[in-house]
Design an enzyme around this catalytic site. Structure first.
Site, PDB file in Angstrom:
ATOM      1  N   CYS A   1     -36.183   7.793-106.723  1.00 34.16           N
ATOM      2  CA  CYS A   1     -37.173   7.981-107.784  1.00 34.16           C
ATOM      3  C   CYS A   1     -37.038   6.743-108.650  1.00 34.16           C
ATOM      4  O   CYS A   1     -35.904   6.349-108.989  1.00 34.16           O
ATOM      5  CB  CYS A   1     -36.874   9.241-108.599  1.00 34.16           C
ATOM      6  SG  CYS A   1     -37.861   9.377-110.110  1.00 34.16           S
TER       7      CYS A   1
ATOM      8  N   HIS B   1     -37.429   6.204-111.632  1.00 34.41           N
ATOM      9  CA  HIS B   1     -36.783   6.397-112.939  1.00 34.41           C
ATOM     10  C   HIS B   1     -35.255   6.287-112.836  1.00 34.41           C
ATOM     11  O   HIS B   1     -34.581   5.956-113.809  1.00 34.41           O
ATOM     12  CB  HIS B   1     -37.110   7.786-113.499  1.00 34.41           C
ATOM     13  CG  HIS B   1     -38.475   7.918-114.106  1.00 34.41           C
ATOM     14  ND1 HIS B   1     -39.628   7.927-113.351  1.00 34.41           N
ATOM     15  CD2 HIS B   1     -38.869   8.065-115.402  1.00 34.41           C
ATOM     16  CE1 HIS B   1     -40.679   8.074-114.158  1.00 34.41           C
ATOM     17  NE2 HIS B   1     -40.240   8.166-115.402  1.00 34.41           N
TER      18      HIS B   1
ATOM     19  N   GLU C   1     -37.454   9.547-119.637  1.00 36.21           N
ATOM     20  CA  GLU C   1     -38.621   9.315-120.501  1.00 36.21           C
ATOM     21  C   GLU C   1     -38.236   9.449-121.984  1.00 36.21           C
ATOM     22  O   GLU C   1     -38.839   8.838-122.845  1.00 36.21           O
ATOM     23  CB  GLU C   1     -39.768  10.286-120.152  1.00 36.21           C
ATOM     24  CG  GLU C   1     -40.423  10.024-118.796  1.00 36.21           C
ATOM     25  CD  GLU C   1     -41.368   8.811-118.761  1.00 36.21           C
ATOM     26  OE1 GLU C   1     -41.991   8.506-119.788  1.00 36.21           O
ATOM     27  OE2 GLU C   1     -41.464   8.171-117.691  1.00 36.21           O
TER      28      GLU C   1
ATOM     29  N   ASP D   1     -47.037   4.103-111.796  1.00 31.72           N
ATOM     30  CA  ASP D   1     -46.029   5.168-111.738  1.00 31.72           C
ATOM     31  C   ASP D   1     -46.497   6.274-112.684  1.00 31.72           C
ATOM     32  O   ASP D   1     -47.449   6.096-113.441  1.00 31.72           O
ATOM     33  CB  ASP D   1     -44.662   4.615-112.187  1.00 31.72           C
ATOM     34  CG  ASP D   1     -43.575   5.689-112.191  1.00 31.72           C
ATOM     35  OD1 ASP D   1     -43.490   6.448-111.217  1.00 31.72           O
ATOM     36  OD2 ASP D   1     -42.823   5.792-113.191  1.00 31.72           O
ATOM     37  N   SER D   2     -45.767   7.398-112.666  1.00 34.54           N
ATOM     38  CA  SER D   2     -46.097   8.473-113.598  1.00 34.54           C
ATOM     39  C   SER D   2     -45.695   8.104-115.037  1.00 34.54           C
ATOM     40  O   SER D   2     -46.156   8.739-115.977  1.00 34.54           O
ATOM     41  CB  SER D   2     -45.355   9.746-113.189  1.00 34.54           C
ATOM     42  OG  SER D   2     -43.961   9.504-113.222  1.00 34.54           O
TER      43      SER D   2
ATOM     44  N   CYS E   1     -43.759   4.537-107.337  1.00 33.48           N
ATOM     45  CA  CYS E   1     -43.399   5.927-107.605  1.00 33.48           C
ATOM     46  C   CYS E   1     -43.102   6.550-106.243  1.00 33.48           C
ATOM     47  O   CYS E   1     -43.955   6.523-105.347  1.00 33.48           O
ATOM     48  CB  CYS E   1     -44.585   6.612-108.280  1.00 33.48           C
ATOM     49  SG  CYS E   1     -44.435   8.393-108.427  1.00 33.48           S
ATOM     50  N   ASN E   2     -41.897   7.057-106.082  1.00 29.94           N
ATOM     51  CA  ASN E   2     -41.530   7.667-104.794  1.00 29.94           C
ATOM     52  C   ASN E   2     -42.380   8.896-104.509  1.00 29.94           C
ATOM     53  O   ASN E   2     -42.772   9.148-103.369  1.00 29.94           O
ATOM     54  CB  ASN E   2     -40.063   8.084-104.800  1.00 29.94           C
ATOM     55  CG  ASN E   2     -39.118   6.909-104.682  1.00 29.94           C
ATOM     56  OD1 ASN E   2     -38.631   6.599-103.606  1.00 29.94           O
ATOM     57  ND2 ASN E   2     -38.868   6.229-105.786  1.00 29.94           N
TER      58      ASN E   2
HETATM   59  N1  DGL Z   1     -40.872   7.764-110.942  1.00 31.28           N
HETATM   60  C1  DGL Z   1     -41.525   8.612-110.039  1.00 31.28           C
HETATM   61  C2  DGL Z   1     -40.859   8.704-108.691  1.00 31.28           C
HETATM   62  O1  DGL Z   1     -40.383   7.690-108.235  1.00 31.28           O
HETATM   63  C3  DGL Z   1     -42.103   9.899-110.576  1.00 31.28           C
HETATM   64  C4  DGL Z   1     -41.217  10.837-111.266  1.00 31.28           C
HETATM   65  C5  DGL Z   1     -41.974  12.001-111.832  1.00 31.28           C
HETATM   66  O2  DGL Z   1     -42.989  11.769-112.497  1.00 31.28           O
HETATM   67  O3  DGL Z   1     -41.562  13.147-111.609  1.00 31.28           O
HETATM   68  O4  DGL Z   1     -40.862   9.705-108.030  1.00 31.28           O
END
Ligand code: DGL
Length: 271
Positions: free
Chosen positions: A185, A187, A153, A11-12, A74-75
């Site tokens: 997402c 997160h 974060e 993921d990011s 990560c979406n």
């Molecule tokens: N958690 C990630 C997602 O599902 C990335 C969110 C991001 O880095 O902007 O999209």
């Protein structure tokens, strides 16, 4: 490929931990190699080209650890890069968008689904495309929530500021009478208590993590790659591109397992 090889997941940042947690629960014998791209988070404001380039580097890194499968937790990377990068490698690779869309279709009763995600995920239009492919009568309403990832974060999970921002993002969707809200997402499940308070009990919150782990289990079993040994439990390794200590603190609070190792890695060399 050996059944005892680890599963790569990325993921990011910390968002993918919500998927890792679910995999640990549903596939307790598997060892995970997690990569969080903390130096370059957020992905949601970046282009398809950039997210694809980052995903390629991470996949190369994970393959250097001999992973037997890769979960794009990560979406944004699932929506922007998965189609392209999955064709470039031989190990099975799964994303979170399709499993999420599947649960949403199974959950809705009035056919009105809300989707929240990063700007890039919403711009990709992948959720409405997949949802309508499963049921053309569905009404899909989307809302990008770009401030959520930095707030998560920063661990502002229960902060009044986060709640106020969430209210503003969600109010438009509430007016559409949705009965299902996809947390598009990885997160966002960490904001679940706040989101639940805002939407009330009448709206189902869909977290794609459960269905993703279930799908991973099916894929591993189909390819005869399921680990049968017990010895890898909680042997997971967590890599990040920056701030290993901060990540370790956060991950320990989210995951039920003791963090064995959190390491910094220079991801740019995997180009
Ligand atoms: N958690 C990630 C997602 O599902 C990335 C969110 C991001 O880095 O902007 O999209």
């Amino acid at each position: 490929m050996s059944c005892e090889a680890p599963i790569g997941i990325f993921d990011s940042g910390v968002g993918g931990l919500t998927v890792a947690k679910e995999i640990m629960q549903q596939l307790p014998k598997e060892k995970l190699i997690y990569f969080g791209d903390t130096a370059r988070v957020p992905y949601g404001s970046k282009s398809k080209e950039t997210v694809t380039a980052y995903s390629r580097q991470i996949i190369k890194f994970l393959l250097s650890k001999q992973v037997k499968a890769i979960v794009v937790a990560c979406n944004t990377a699932s929506a922007l890069a998965l189609d392209t990068v999955s064709k470039e490698v031989e190990v099975p690779m799964i994303g979170v968008v399709k499993p999420g869309a599947k649960v949403a279709v199974q959950t809705t009763k009035n056919g009105k689904i809300g989707v929240i995600g990063t700007e890039a995920t919403i711009r990709s239009g992948l959720y409405p495309t997949l949802l309508k492919a499963m049921n053309p009568k569905l009404e899909v309403y989307e809302q990008p929530c770009p401030l959520f990832v930095p707030l998560v974060e920063e661990m502002w999970l229960n902060d009044p500021v986060t709640k106020e921002i969430a209210k503003r993002y969600i109010c438009g969707l509430q007016k559409q009478d949705i009965d299902t809200l996809v947390l598009g997402c990885t997160h966002y499940p960490l904001l679940r208590p706040i989101l639940r308070e805002i939407v009330g009990d009448q709206v189902a919150l869909v977290n794609p993590a459960y269905e993703t782990a279930k799908y991973l289990k099916e894929v591993l079993s189909l390819k005869k790659l399921e680990c049968t040994e017990n010895k890898y439990q909680s042997d997971h390794i967590f890599y990040v591109s920056d701030g290993a200590e901060k990540f370790r603190a956060f991950a320990s609070s989210i995951l039920a397992c003791e963090m064995i190792e959190t390491k910094d890695v220079n991801i740019k060399i995997f180009d």
